[in-house]
Design a protein around this motif. Structure first.
Motif, PDB file in Angstrom:
ATOM      1  N   LEU A  26     -17.517 -50.167  -3.841  1.00  9.29           N
ATOM      2  CA  LEU A  26     -17.193 -48.962  -3.086  1.00  9.29           C
ATOM      3  C   LEU A  26     -18.408 -48.054  -2.925  1.00  9.29           C
ATOM      4  CD1 LEU A  26     -13.665 -48.208  -4.574  1.00  9.29           C
ATOM      5  CD2 LEU A  26     -14.204 -49.086  -2.300  1.00  9.29           C
ATOM      6  N   THR A  27     -19.232 -47.988  -3.950  1.00  8.01           N
ATOM      7  CA  THR A  27     -20.449 -47.187  -3.851  1.00  8.01           C
ATOM      8  C   THR A  27     -21.367 -47.742  -2.771  1.00  8.01           C
ATOM      9  OG1 THR A  27     -20.347 -46.566  -6.198  1.00  8.01           O
ATOM     10  CG2 THR A  27     -22.481 -46.357  -5.098  1.00  8.01           C
ATOM     11  N   ALA A  28     -21.451 -49.053  -2.679  1.00 10.40           N
ATOM     12  CA  ALA A  28     -22.312 -49.696  -1.687  1.00 10.40           C
ATOM     13  C   ALA A  28     -21.869 -49.383  -0.264  1.00 10.40           C
ATOM     14  CB  ALA A  28     -22.314 -51.203  -1.913  1.00 10.40           C
ATOM     15  N   ARG A  29     -20.578 -49.175  -0.071  1.00  9.24           N
ATOM     16  CA  ARG A  29     -20.083 -48.854   1.268  1.00  9.24           C
ATOM     17  C   ARG A  29     -19.962 -47.358   1.502  1.00  9.24           C
ATOM     18  NH1 ARG A  29     -13.979 -51.093   1.685  1.00  9.24           N
ATOM     19  NH2 ARG A  29     -13.690 -49.382   3.164  1.00  9.24           N
ATOM     20  N   GLY A  30     -20.388 -46.559   0.503  1.00  6.30           N
ATOM     21  CA  GLY A  30     -20.414 -45.111   0.673  1.00  6.30           C
ATOM     22  C   GLY A  30     -19.103 -44.414   0.415  1.00  6.30           C
ATOM     23  N   THR A  31     -18.226 -45.037  -0.376  1.00  3.70           N
ATOM     24  CA  THR A  31     -16.918 -44.456  -0.692  1.00  3.70           C
ATOM     25  C   THR A  31     -16.876 -43.951  -2.122  1.00  3.70           C
ATOM     26  OG1 THR A  31     -15.807 -45.974   0.853  1.00  3.70           O
ATOM     27  CG2 THR A  31     -14.424 -44.876  -0.790  1.00  3.70           C
ATOM     28  N   ALA A  32     -16.558 -42.673  -2.300  1.00  2.00           N
ATOM     29  CA  ALA A  32     -16.357 -42.092  -3.620  1.00  2.00           C
ATOM     30  C   ALA A  32     -14.867 -42.103  -3.936  1.00  2.00           C
ATOM     31  CB  ALA A  32     -16.891 -40.663  -3.671  1.00  2.00           C
ATOM     32  N   VAL A  33     -14.516 -42.434  -5.166  1.00  9.56           N
ATOM     33  CA  VAL A  33     -13.115 -42.506  -5.584  1.00  9.56           C
ATOM     34  C   VAL A  33     -12.806 -41.375  -6.551  1.00  9.56           C
ATOM     35  CG1 VAL A  33     -11.350 -43.908  -6.721  1.00  9.56           C
ATOM     36  CG2 VAL A  33     -13.098 -45.002  -5.302  1.00  9.56           C
ATOM     37  N   LEU A 213     -17.456 -34.960  -2.516  1.00 10.07           N
ATOM     38  CA  LEU A 213     -18.545 -35.116  -1.553  1.00 10.07           C
ATOM     39  C   LEU A 213     -19.893 -35.006  -2.258  1.00 10.07           C
ATOM     40  CD1 LEU A 213     -17.210 -33.072   1.491  1.00 10.07           C
ATOM     41  CD2 LEU A 213     -17.629 -35.542   1.417  1.00 10.07           C
ATOM     42  N   ALA A 214     -19.986 -34.077  -3.201  1.00 10.20           N
ATOM     43  CA  ALA A 214     -21.239 -33.903  -3.939  1.00 10.20           C
ATOM     44  C   ALA A 214     -21.564 -35.139  -4.763  1.00 10.20           C
ATOM     45  CB  ALA A 214     -21.143 -32.674  -4.839  1.00 10.20           C
ATOM     46  N   VAL A 215     -20.558 -35.667  -5.445  1.00 12.60           N
ATOM     47  CA  VAL A 215     -20.773 -36.873  -6.245  1.00 12.60           C
ATOM     48  C   VAL A 215     -21.138 -38.051  -5.343  1.00 12.60           C
ATOM     49  CG1 VAL A 215     -19.644 -38.566  -7.725  1.00 12.60           C
ATOM     50  CG2 VAL A 215     -19.322 -36.136  -8.161  1.00 12.60           C
ATOM     51  N   GLY A 216     -20.460 -38.156  -4.203  1.00 12.01           N
ATOM     52  CA  GLY A 216     -20.750 -39.233  -3.276  1.00 12.01           C
ATOM     53  C   GLY A 216     -22.153 -39.152  -2.701  1.00 12.01           C
ATOM     54  N   ALA A 217     -22.684 -37.922  -2.652  1.00 14.28           N
ATOM     55  CA  ALA A 217     -24.032 -37.723  -2.130  1.00 14.28           C
ATOM     56  C   ALA A 217     -25.102 -37.897  -3.201  1.00 14.28           C
ATOM     57  CB  ALA A 217     -24.148 -36.333  -1.509  1.00 14.28           C
ATOM     58  N   GLY A 218     -24.671 -38.209  -4.415  1.00 12.17           N
ATOM     59  CA  GLY A 218     -25.634 -38.484  -5.477  1.00 12.17           C
ATOM     60  C   GLY A 218     -25.733 -37.440  -6.555  1.00 12.17           C
ATOM     61  N   ALA A 219     -24.961 -36.365  -6.446  1.00 11.22           N
ATOM     62  CA  ALA A 219     -24.970 -35.345  -7.497  1.00 11.22           C
ATOM     63  C   ALA A 219     -24.339 -35.917  -8.761  1.00 11.22           C
ATOM     64  CB  ALA A 219     -24.208 -34.099  -7.047  1.00 11.22           C
ATOM     65  N   GLY A 220     -24.907 -35.609  -9.877  1.00  9.11           N
ATOM     66  CA  GLY A 220     -24.375 -36.131 -11.130  1.00  9.11           C
ATOM     67  C   GLY A 220     -23.070 -35.471 -11.517  1.00  9.11           C
ATOM     68  N   ALA A 221     -22.098 -36.267 -11.925  1.00  7.55           N
ATOM     69  CA  ALA A 221     -20.837 -35.734 -12.435  1.00  7.55           C
ATOM     70  C   ALA A 221     -20.975 -35.452 -13.926  1.00  7.55           C
ATOM     71  CB  ALA A 221     -19.702 -36.727 -12.195  1.00  7.55           C
ATOM     72  N   HIS A 222     -20.117 -34.597 -14.428  1.00  3.95           N
ATOM     73  CA  HIS A 222     -20.100 -34.277 -15.854  1.00  3.95           C
ATOM     74  C   HIS A 222     -19.900 -35.542 -16.684  1.00  3.95           C
ATOM     75  CE1 HIS A 222     -19.042 -32.349 -19.644  1.00  3.95           C
ATOM     76  NE2 HIS A 222     -17.878 -32.983 -19.625  1.00  3.95           N
ATOM     77  N   THR A 223     -20.660 -35.683 -17.754  1.00  5.60           N
ATOM     78  CA  THR A 223     -20.498 -36.812 -18.673  1.00  5.60           C
ATOM     79  C   THR A 223     -19.824 -36.320 -19.945  1.00  5.60           C
ATOM     80  OG1 THR A 223     -22.507 -37.869 -17.841  1.00  5.60           O
ATOM     81  CG2 THR A 223     -21.652 -38.648 -19.958  1.00  5.60           C
ATOM     82  N   PRO A 224     -18.549 -36.633 -20.141  1.00  6.04           N
ATOM     83  CA  PRO A 224     -17.836 -36.181 -21.332  1.00  6.04           C
ATOM     84  C   PRO A 224     -18.448 -36.751 -22.612  1.00  6.04           C
ATOM     85  CG  PRO A 224     -16.302 -36.966 -19.668  1.00  6.04           C
ATOM     86  CD  PRO A 224     -17.669 -37.386 -19.229  1.00  6.04           C
TER      87      PRO A 224
END
Length: 271
Positions: A26-33, A213-224
Motif C-alpha cells: 500500500l505504501t508503494a502505491r501511495g495509500t496510507a491506512v 495525509l501528513a503520515v502519507g507524505a512522509g511525516a513520522g508518526a508517534h512511536t509508542p
C-alpha cells in the motif's frame, strides 16, 4: 501452558508477516491506512462520516472499510459520503487480521486512493493485538466512557499513535475530567497526541484526515513506548491477551457473494 503461549505467538507472528507485506504494497502505491479502534458506541462512525465528507470536499481520494459482527448499518451510513465503502462481516470474529484485510482490498480498493480508513470491530481487547499494515493507529474514546479507560485497556491505548476523544459537546453534562483522561493516556503512552472532537458540533473534524495525509507524505508518526519493546515482534504487540487463538480465524476467502442486498452501490457486502 507453554504450547498455548507458543500458539498465540505463532498466530501473531503470521499476522505481523502479512501486515508487513500489506504495508509495503500500500505504501508503494501511495495509500496510507488508518486503523480506527474503539469500544462500541464511541461515536467512531459519526466522526468517520464527517471525515469522509471533508475529504470529498477537499478532493482527496479516500475509501473506507468497516467491520462488524453483523448488519450493514455502518456501511450504509458511510456510503452517504459518496466515497467507496465496503462492509466486512466477520461472522463472530472480534477483530480484523492483516490477511483478511488484504483479501478484501484485492480488486476493490481504487488505485488512486490516498487514505483508506479502516473501522475495526467495536472492541478494545482483540483488535489491539493485530497489526493491519496501518500507517496510523487511532484509538477513540467518548467522554461518556470514563477517564480511566486508558488504564483499563493499556494495550489498546499504549499502542495508539493518536488518541481521539469524541462527543465533547456533552463533556460538561457528563462530568468528563479532561485533565485526568490526558494524564492516564500519558501513563500508558507518553507523548502521544490527544485530540478533542465532536462530530455533532464539528469540533476537531479533519484531525484524522490531516494526520493521515501528513503520515502519507512522509511525516513520522508517534512511536509508542510499547512498540519499542524488544521482547515484542512486528508492530510491538503484546502477546499476553486473554482470548483464545486456538481456532482457525480465516472466516471465508474474502471473495464475497457479489450481492448488494439493497445497499447503496458503493457498499459491497462480503463475508
Amino acid at each position: 501452558m507453554c504450547r498455548v503461549v507458543d500458539l498465540r505467538q505463532a498466530v501473531l507472528a503470521k499476522n505481523d508477516e502479512a501486515a508487513g507485506t500489506l504495508r509495503a504494497e500500500l505504501t508503494a502505491r501511495g495509500t496510507a491506512v488508518v486503523n480506527m479502534l474503539s469500544s462500541p458506541g464511541s461515536g467512531k462512525t459519526a466522526l468517520l462520516e464527517r471525515e469522509l465528507l471533508l475529504a470529498r470536499e477537499r478532493g482527496v481520494p479516500v475509501a473506507a472499510l468497516t467491520a462488524d459482527l453483523a448488519t450493514e448499518n455502518d456501511a450504509v451510513r458511510l456510503a452517504r459520503s459518496g466515497v467507496p465503502v465496503k462492509q466486512v462481516l466477520t461472522d463472530g470474529l472480534c477483530h480484523l487480521e492483516a490477511g483478511m484485510l488484504g483479501r478484501h482490498l484485492d480488486g476493490w480498493l481504487p488505485e488512486d486512493t490516498r487514505i483508506l480508513f479502516v473501522e475495526n470491530v467495536g472492541n478494545l481487547v482483540c483488535p489491539a493485538s493485530y497489526d493491519l499494515g496501518e500507517s496510523l493507529r487511532v484509538v477513540l474514546a467518548s467522554v461518556t466512557e470514563g477517564e480511566d479507560k486508558p488504564l483499563k485497556y493499556p494495550t489498546a491505548f499504549g499502542l495508539a499513535q493518536l488518541v481521539v476523544v469524541t462527543k465533547t459537546d456533552i463533556a460538561e453534562a457528563v462530568g468528563f475530567d479532561e485533565a485526568a483522561f490526558r494524564a492516564n493516556v500519558q501513563r500508558v503512552n507518553p507523548g502521544v497526541e490527544v485530540a478533542l472532537t465532536s462530530a455533532r458540533a464539528g469540533e476537531g473534524v479533519g484531525v484524522l484526515l490531516d494526520r493521515a495525509l501528513a503520515v502519507g507524505a512522509g511525516a513520522g508518526a508517534h512511536t509508542p513506548v510499547m512498540a519499542r519493546d524488544p521482547h515484542a515482534h512486528g508492530h510491538g504487540h503484546r502477546h499476553d491477551h486473554d482470548h483464545d487463538h486456538g481456532q482457525d480465524h480465516d472466516h471465508g476467502d474474502g471473495s464475497g457473494s457479489g450481492q448488494q442486498h439493497g445497499t447503496p452501490q458503493s457498499v459491497v457486502q462480503t463475508r
